[in-house]
Design a protein around this motif. Structure first.
Motif, PDB file in Angstrom:
ATOM      1  N   ILE A  32      24.844  50.555  55.951  1.00  7.60           N
ATOM      2  CA  ILE A  32      26.225  50.562  56.444  1.00  7.60           C
ATOM      3  C   ILE A  32      26.682  49.136  56.736  1.00  7.60           C
ATOM      4  N   GLY A  33      27.971  48.875  56.553  1.00 13.18           N
ATOM      5  CA  GLY A  33      28.543  47.571  56.892  1.00 13.18           C
ATOM      6  C   GLY A  33      28.024  46.451  56.005  1.00 13.18           C
ATOM      7  N   TYR A  34      27.558  45.360  56.657  1.00 16.30           N
ATOM      8  CA  TYR A  34      27.073  44.206  55.904  1.00 16.30           C
ATOM      9  C   TYR A  34      25.860  44.570  55.058  1.00 16.30           C
ATOM     10  N   SER A  35      25.064  45.519  55.506  1.00 17.48           N
ATOM     11  CA  SER A  35      23.909  45.964  54.721  1.00 17.48           C
ATOM     12  C   SER A  35      24.383  46.623  53.436  1.00 17.48           C
ATOM     13  N   ALA A  36      25.485  47.354  53.518  1.00 20.62           N
ATOM     14  CA  ALA A  36      26.047  48.004  52.330  1.00 20.62           C
ATOM     15  C   ALA A  36      26.602  46.964  51.356  1.00 20.62           C
ATOM     16  N   GLU A  37      27.212  45.903  51.888  1.00 19.84           N
ATOM     17  CA  GLU A  37      27.784  44.859  51.041  1.00 19.84           C
ATOM     18  C   GLU A  37      26.724  44.222  50.147  1.00 19.84           C
ATOM     19  N   LYS A  38      25.496  44.113  50.669  1.00 17.75           N
ATOM     20  CA  LYS A  38      24.421  43.487  49.903  1.00 17.75           C
ATOM     21  C   LYS A  38      23.998  44.335  48.706  1.00 17.75           C
ATOM     22  N   LEU A  39      24.403  45.603  48.677  1.00 16.79           N
ATOM     23  CA  LEU A  39      23.986  46.508  47.601  1.00 16.79           C
ATOM     24  C   LEU A  39      25.044  46.677  46.520  1.00 16.79           C
ATOM     25  N   ILE A  40      26.162  45.967  46.649  1.00 12.53           N
ATOM     26  CA  ILE A  40      27.257  46.113  45.692  1.00 12.53           C
ATOM     27  C   ILE A  40      26.795  45.833  44.266  1.00 12.53           C
ATOM     28  N   ASP A  41      26.104  44.709  44.074  1.00 17.59           N
ATOM     29  CA  ASP A  41      25.664  44.347  42.724  1.00 17.59           C
ATOM     30  C   ASP A  41      24.596  45.283  42.184  1.00 17.59           C
ATOM     31  N   ASP A  42      23.839  45.908  43.085  1.00 19.07           N
ATOM     32  CA  ASP A  42      22.780  46.821  42.648  1.00 19.07           C
ATOM     33  C   ASP A  42      23.314  48.190  42.246  1.00 19.07           C
ATOM     34  N   PHE A  43      24.267  48.705  43.011  1.00 15.62           N
ATOM     35  CA  PHE A  43      24.716  50.082  42.791  1.00 15.62           C
ATOM     36  C   PHE A  43      26.195  50.241  42.466  1.00 15.62           C
ATOM     37  N   GLY A  44      26.990  49.218  42.742  1.00 17.35           N
ATOM     38  CA  GLY A  44      28.423  49.335  42.485  1.00 17.35           C
ATOM     39  C   GLY A  44      28.791  48.857  41.093  1.00 17.35           C
ATOM     40  N   THR A  45      29.901  49.367  40.585  1.00 13.94           N
ATOM     41  CA  THR A  45      30.446  48.919  39.305  1.00 13.94           C
ATOM     42  C   THR A  45      31.831  48.354  39.551  1.00 13.94           C
ATOM     43  N   LYS A  46      32.043  47.131  39.103  1.00 14.16           N
ATOM     44  CA  LYS A  46      33.356  46.520  39.265  1.00 14.16           C
ATOM     45  C   LYS A  46      34.250  46.926  38.096  1.00 14.16           C
ATOM     46  N   TRP A  47      35.507  47.247  38.425  1.00  9.15           N
ATOM     47  CA  TRP A  47      36.480  47.650  37.410  1.00  9.15           C
ATOM     48  C   TRP A  47      37.725  46.792  37.515  1.00  9.15           C
ATOM     49  N   ALA A  48      38.299  46.512  36.368  1.00  7.45           N
ATOM     50  CA  ALA A  48      39.539  45.724  36.311  1.00  7.45           C
ATOM     51  C   ALA A  48      40.661  46.638  35.827  1.00  7.45           C
ATOM     52  N   THR A  49      41.690  46.799  36.652  1.00  8.12           N
ATOM     53  CA  THR A  49      42.847  47.622  36.291  1.00  8.12           C
ATOM     54  C   THR A  49      44.002  46.702  35.890  1.00  8.12           C
ATOM     55  N   VAL A  50      44.566  46.943  34.736  1.00  8.50           N
ATOM     56  CA  VAL A  50      45.633  46.097  34.206  1.00  8.50           C
ATOM     57  C   VAL A  50      46.903  46.286  35.030  1.00  8.50           C
ATOM     58  N   THR A  51      47.511  45.188  35.452  1.00 12.79           N
ATOM     59  CA  THR A  51      48.707  45.250  36.305  1.00 12.79           C
ATOM     60  C   THR A  51      49.951  44.739  35.593  1.00 12.79           C
ATOM     61  N   THR A  52      49.845  44.462  34.299  1.00  9.96           N
ATOM     62  CA  THR A  52      51.002  44.015  33.531  1.00  9.96           C
ATOM     63  C   THR A  52      51.206  44.959  32.349  1.00  9.96           C
ATOM     64  N   GLU A  53      52.380  44.930  31.755  1.00 12.54           N
ATOM     65  CA  GLU A  53      52.722  45.900  30.710  1.00 12.54           C
ATOM     66  C   GLU A  53      51.757  45.849  29.525  1.00 12.54           C
ATOM     67  N   THR A  54      51.463  44.664  29.038  1.00 18.97           N
ATOM     68  CA  THR A  54      50.512  44.494  27.934  1.00 18.97           C
ATOM     69  C   THR A  54      49.660  43.264  28.209  1.00 18.97           C
ATOM     70  N   LEU A  55      48.354  43.441  28.154  1.00 19.73           N
ATOM     71  CA  LEU A  55      47.443  42.351  28.467  1.00 19.73           C
ATOM     72  C   LEU A  55      46.583  42.013  27.251  1.00 19.73           C
ATOM     73  N   ARG A  56      46.507  40.730  26.927  1.00 19.49           N
ATOM     74  CA  ARG A  56      45.718  40.279  25.785  1.00 19.49           C
ATOM     75  C   ARG A  56      44.246  40.107  26.184  1.00 19.49           C
ATOM     76  N   VAL A  57      43.377  40.585  25.320  1.00 23.52           N
ATOM     77  CA  VAL A  57      41.940  40.359  25.490  1.00 23.52           C
ATOM     78  C   VAL A  57      41.556  39.252  24.522  1.00 23.52           C
ATOM     79  N   ARG A  58      41.015  38.163  25.063  1.00 25.05           N
ATOM     80  CA  ARG A  58      40.704  37.006  24.225  1.00 25.05           C
ATOM     81  C   ARG A  58      39.197  36.845  24.027  1.00 25.05           C
ATOM     82  N   GLU A  59      38.883  36.169  22.931  1.00 25.33           N
ATOM     83  CA  GLU A  59      37.473  35.993  22.574  1.00 25.33           C
ATOM     84  C   GLU A  59      36.751  35.081  23.561  1.00 25.33           C
ATOM     85  N   GLU A  60      37.452  34.071  24.061  1.00 26.31           N
ATOM     86  CA  GLU A  60      36.886  33.137  25.024  1.00 26.31           C
ATOM     87  C   GLU A  60      37.870  32.908  26.163  1.00 26.31           C
ATOM     88  N   LYS A  61      37.459  32.094  27.149  1.00 27.68           N
ATOM     89  CA  LYS A  61      38.286  31.843  28.336  1.00 27.68           C
ATOM     90  C   LYS A  61      39.342  30.767  28.057  1.00 27.68           C
TER      91      LYS A  61
END
Length: 486
Positions: free
Chosen positions: A170-199
Motif C-alpha cells: 500500500i502507498g509508497y510500497s505499491a508505487e515501487k511495484l508499478i514497473d513490475d505489475f503495472g502497464t502504462k498506456w498512452a491515450t491520444v488527446t488530439t484528433e489525429t496523431l502521427r506515429v514516427r519511426e524515430e524521435k
C-alpha cells in the motif's frame, strides 16, 4: 597646620569622588557593552535562523530539519538572558520555531497491490471463515475504502470485500511495484496523431492514430513516448499529445472465474473439433486417393482382360477376314480407348490448378455467413498472441488468426497478412461488414490484418500484451479492406 589638614581632606574627598564617578561611568559602560554584545548575539542567532529557513524552503521537503533554539524557553516563549540598557528587561518574544514538513501522502495511499504468491481470497466479512467472493491475483490492484483492524475493505473490478492487509503493498510500497505489475498506456488527446519511426518531427511517419484510442507504452521519455500499435508496429509519438496512465489487473469474482473456465473449455473444444475435422478431411483424402488407385488398378486389370479377349476375338476375326479377303492386321482399338481417359484427368487437374491460382489472385474465395465467422473468431478473445503461431488456443499472430478462423469454414487463406491483402474483392474500409478483412500498413507495407465483426469494430491477434482482442476498426488508419465471401 589646620588649613593643610583641611586641604588634604578636600583633596582626598575629591579624589574619592573622582574615582567614584569614574567607577560609575565604567560600570555603566560595562553594562552597555554587555547589553550590546547580547543584542548582537541575538541578531546573529535570528539571522542564522532566517537563513536556515530560507535555505530549507528551497530543498527537498523530505530533507528539512527542524531548527533547534538554544536560548532559554519558558511557556513556549523564547527570551534572551541579560539586561538591556538602563537595566530594563525586554518583554518576552514569541519564537518562530520551525517544524518538519510532513512527508507528502502517496497517490497510492488508497491502493493495494496483491503480493500473494498466487492470489489472496476476497471475503464477504473480515474473518478467515467468511464466504469467498473473489480472488486478487498477484500483481492485481484494488482500491481501499476502509480499514478494520488487520483487514481492509476493497473494491476491484466487479468485486468488493475484505482482504488482510499483510497480503497488500500500500502507498509508497505499491508505487515501487508499478514497473513490475503495472502497464502504462498512452491515450491520444488530439484528433489525429502521427506515429514516427524515430524521435523527430522530420522522421518517417509509420501510421496515424485517432483521438481517444489507447496504446501500450514501451518507453516514456521527456518529450516522446514509444508505443506499440499492434504486432511488430512500434513507434514514437509526441508526449504533449497523449495522456499517460497506469493500469493493473483487477480482481476476479467467483462467477467470472467460472465463466472464463467455460470460455476456455469452449475454445478448446472448438479447436479440437477443427483438428478432428482436419484429420478427418485428410483421412478422407487419403482414402479417396487409395480408392482411386484401387479403382484405376481394377480398371486397368479389366481393360487388360478385355483387351486380351478382344485381341483373341480380333485375331479370330482377322484370321477369318484374312482367309476370306486375304488381308492381315491388328486393330488394337481397346488399348487406344483406354488411353483416352488420361488427357481428361490431366485437363481436370489443370482446371483445378487454375482455380487455385485465381484464389490467391483476387477473386472471391467462397460463400459463407460473415456473422458466423465473426462470432467464431470472438470465441478466442483473451487467448495469447504468439509471433509465427496459428493456434487459436495456444497462441497465434494476426494472419495466423484469420487463416485459422476462415479454415473452420472451408476457406483457405495465405499465411501472411501481405498475401491475404491480395485475396478477394477490394472494398472501402467504411463499407466493411462482418466477415471482411481489414488490413493495416506501415510505410506502405501491409503488416497487420484484422477480422471485421460489424459495428465499426474488429477482432484480431493484437500483440503479446493483450493477445486476441477487439478494437475500433480505426484504432489505426486502415490501409485497405477485402471481401472474401461471395
Amino acid at each position: 597646620m589646620k588649613h593643610k589638614k583641611i586641604g588634604k581632606y578636600a583633596i582626598g574627598t575629591g579624589l574619592v569622588l573622582s574615582f567614584g564617578l569614574c567607577g560609575h561611568y565604567m560600570s555603566s559602560s560595562s553594562t552597555t557593552m554587555g547589553t550590546e554584545t547580547e543584542l548582537a548575539g541575538m541578531a546573529y542567532t535570528l539571522d542564522q535562523y532566517c537563513t536556515m529557513q530560507v535555505g530549507a524552503g528551497q530543498s527537498d521537503p523530505e530533507a528539512i530539519v527542524a531548527f533547534e533554539d538554544t536560548s532559554n524557553t519558558q511557556g513556549g516563549n523564547s527570551t534572551v538572558s541579560g539586561s538591556a540598557v538602563g537595566g530594563a528587561t525586554p518583554p518576552p518574544t514569541t519564537s518562530a520555531t520551525a517544524t518538519a514538513t510532513p512527508k507528502p501522502e502517496s497517490e497510492y495511499a488508497n491502493v493495494g497491490i496483491s503480493i500473494a504468491a498466487d492470489y489472496v481470497n476476497i471475503r464477504k466479512k473480515p474473518n478467515t471463515e467468511a464466504e469467498i467472493v473473489g480472488k486478487l491475483y498477484r500483481g492485481s490492484a484494488a482500491t481501499i475504502s476502509s480499514t478494520e483492524g488487520d483487514w481492509v475493505y476493497i473494491r476491484s473490478g466487479s468485486v468488493s470485500g475484505y482482504i488482510m492487509k499483510d497480503y497488500l503493498a500500500i502507498g509508497y510500497s505499491a508505487e515501487k511495484l508499478i514497473d513490475d505489475f503495472g502497464t502504462k498506456w498512452a491515450t491520444v488527446t488530439t484528433e489525429t496523431l502521427r506515429v514516427r519511426e524515430e524521435k523527430s518531427e522530420t522522421c518517417k511517419i509509420l501510421t496515424l492514430l485517432p483521438e481517444d484510442e489507447t496504446y501500450e507504452v514501451l518507453r516514456e521519455e521527456t518529450d516522446w513516448v514509444k508505443i506499440r500499435v499492434d504486432g511488430d508496429t512500434t513507434g514514437y509519438v509526441a508526449k504533449p499529445y497523449v495522456r499517460i496512465s497506469v493500469q493493473f489487473k483487477k480482481a476476479v469474482s467467483i462467477e467470472e472465474e467460472r465463466e472464463e473456465e467455460r470460455r476456455k473449455a469452449a475454445a478448446a473444444a472448438a479447436a479440437e473439433e477443427e483438428r478432428q475435422q482436419s484429420h478427418s478431411s485428410s483421412s478422407s483424402s487419403n482414402n479417396s486417393s487409395s480408392n482411386h488407385s484401387s479403382s484405376s488398378s481394377h480398371s486397368s486389370s479389366s481393360s487388360r482382360s478385355s483387351s486380351g479377349s478382344s485381341k483373341k476375338s480380333s485375331s479370330k476375326s482377322s484370321s477369318s477376314k484374312s482367309r476370306s479377303s486375304g488381308n492381315s492386321g491388328s486393330l488394337g482399338s481397346d488399348d487406344s480407348g483406354n488411353n483416352i481417359t488420361k488427357p481428361t484427368e490431366s485437363k481436370k487437374s489443370s482446371s483445378d490448378s487454375k482455380k487455385s491460382s485465381s484464389d490467391d489472385g483476387g477473386s472471391t474465395l467462397g460463400s459463407g455467413d460473415g456473422s458466423a465467422i465473426a462470432s467464431y473468431g470472438l470465441k478466442f478473445v483473451g487467448n495469447p498472441y504468439v509471433y509465427g503461431g496459428s493456434s487459436l488456443t495456444h497462441g497465434t499472430d494476426c494472419s495466423g488468426f484469420t487463416m485459422s478462423v476462415f479454415k473452420k469454414f472451408g476457406i483457405s487463406l495465405p499465411r501472411t497478412s501481405s498475401a491475404q491483402s491480395r485475396v478477394g474483392k477490394k472494398i472501402s474500409p467504411s463499407s466493411a461488414r462482418a466477415g471482411d478483412l481489414i488490413f493495416y500498413a506501415s510505410g506502405g507495407r501491409v503488416n497487420h490484418v484484422a477480422l471485421c465483426i460489424g459495428g465499426g469494430r474488429v477482432v484480431h491477434a493484437s500483440n503479446p500484451r493483450v493477445g486476441i482482442t477487439t478494437s475500433n476498426l480505426y484504432y489505426r488508419t486502415p490501409y485497405c479492406a477485402r471481401r472474401v465471401l461471395g
